[in-house]
Enzyme design. Sequence first.
Site, short mmCIF file in Angstrom:
data_model
loop_
_atom_site.label_atom_id
_atom_site.label_comp_id
_atom_site.label_asym_id
_atom_site.label_seq_id
_atom_site.Cartn_x
_atom_site.Cartn_y
_atom_site.Cartn_z
CG HIS A 1 46.21 -14.28 32.95
ND1 HIS A 1 44.97 -13.82 32.54
CD2 HIS A 1 46.98 -13.20 33.10
CE1 HIS A 1 45.01 -12.51 32.45
NE2 HIS A 1 46.21 -12.10 32.78
CE LYS B 1 51.00 -7.98 36.22
NZ LYS B 1 50.84 -8.75 34.96
#
Length: 418
Positions: free
Chosen positions: A316, A189
Amino acid sequence: MKIVGVVLTPVAFSDPPLLNAMGVHEPFALRSVVELRCEDGVVGLGESYGDLAFLDQVRKVLPELAGHDVFDLPGLRRIVTRVLGGAVFADEHGLTGGFSVSKTIASVYSLFEVASMDAQGHYLGRPVVDLLGGRARDEVDFSAYLFYKYGSHLNAEQDVWGEVLTPEALVGEAKRMIDRYGFKSIKLKGGALEPDHEMDGIRALAEAFPGHPLRIDPNAAWTVETSLRVAKELEGVLEYLEDPTPGIDGMAKVAEQASMPLATNMCVVRFEDIEPAFRARAVGVVLSDHHFWGGLRDTQALSKTCEAFDVGLSMHSNSHLGISLAAMVHVAAATPHLTYACDTHWPWRSVDVIAPGALEFRGGAVAVPDKPGLGIELDPDALARAHEDYVRCGQTKRDDVTYMRKFVPSFEPNTARW
């Protein structure tokens, strides 16, 4: 088989201070658990978001479900659509694309669709994967989901993961996660630190874990120009580059020159987004998510659409518990075109609301449960404790921005900042 009662339980569980483009995770993640109580003692489980705005929409539907047949999924969708009408559940944290009426209806419907299919499986004595057409694979691969993070929440002791702000610490985080779960691919991330610093992190991971496919997701924190520079410098290193810049137009400009596919769960988040994004050749991989794509069957519909246009499919993840993980495993196992390892926040949670043992990571993958329905059982005591944490924590929505300003008062979200 008719529904005789519905129980909705909001829950909370501890979440580390994970950094992203919108700020930092608060001390608790919020989820909701639904139990569809049916005739013959059958119970179907579902899990989704726990923000108050979402719960308010779900609660509008609850009184309409008594007497509905769990095998009538089109009728279920009609109920949700009729009740919610023009309601919009806002995407306040800004990490999964804007919300709309269609996306709100899809999100609420998905919660009940999963619970209905779990109930169907229990009634028929078959796992959900069979109700979705059968297994394309016996286990589902997941990726190690890495974050830069602070060492502790405000006024708290350092957590077990410690501070991760350097490439060296990032490699240590990855090693610990891979040693425990066996992940064979890695996602970072990004969007929290300077792009050059995050590229150094990716290079360190590539050196430490040769052969592991790598991804980075800055949640649209970069300009088109920066995205092109990152794509060029990480050519041959990344499996795919996820949402480097905002919007279909920006993504298309990057995709035109980038050597690796661009992935998204921000600019393609509903079926209405597919035509403009695919026409612009803005994405090479769509990250599905049954929570906001309209459930398990709509995820499979999305897969066939992607396959028709030669666009890849992955999955996701947001902070979740075992009911959602089980649903992810069943739909991924029944979807042949979903060939990329899925995202999961699983390593970041320390508690669950299901009985242990049903879902285990081995070699970075989870075997598809053989038991009826989702193949899991609710732990009533764990659910009660998680609900107590929800009441005690006082959080009613996810707000990474405001919490980040307690660490950095001048913070502004990083969308296209760099």
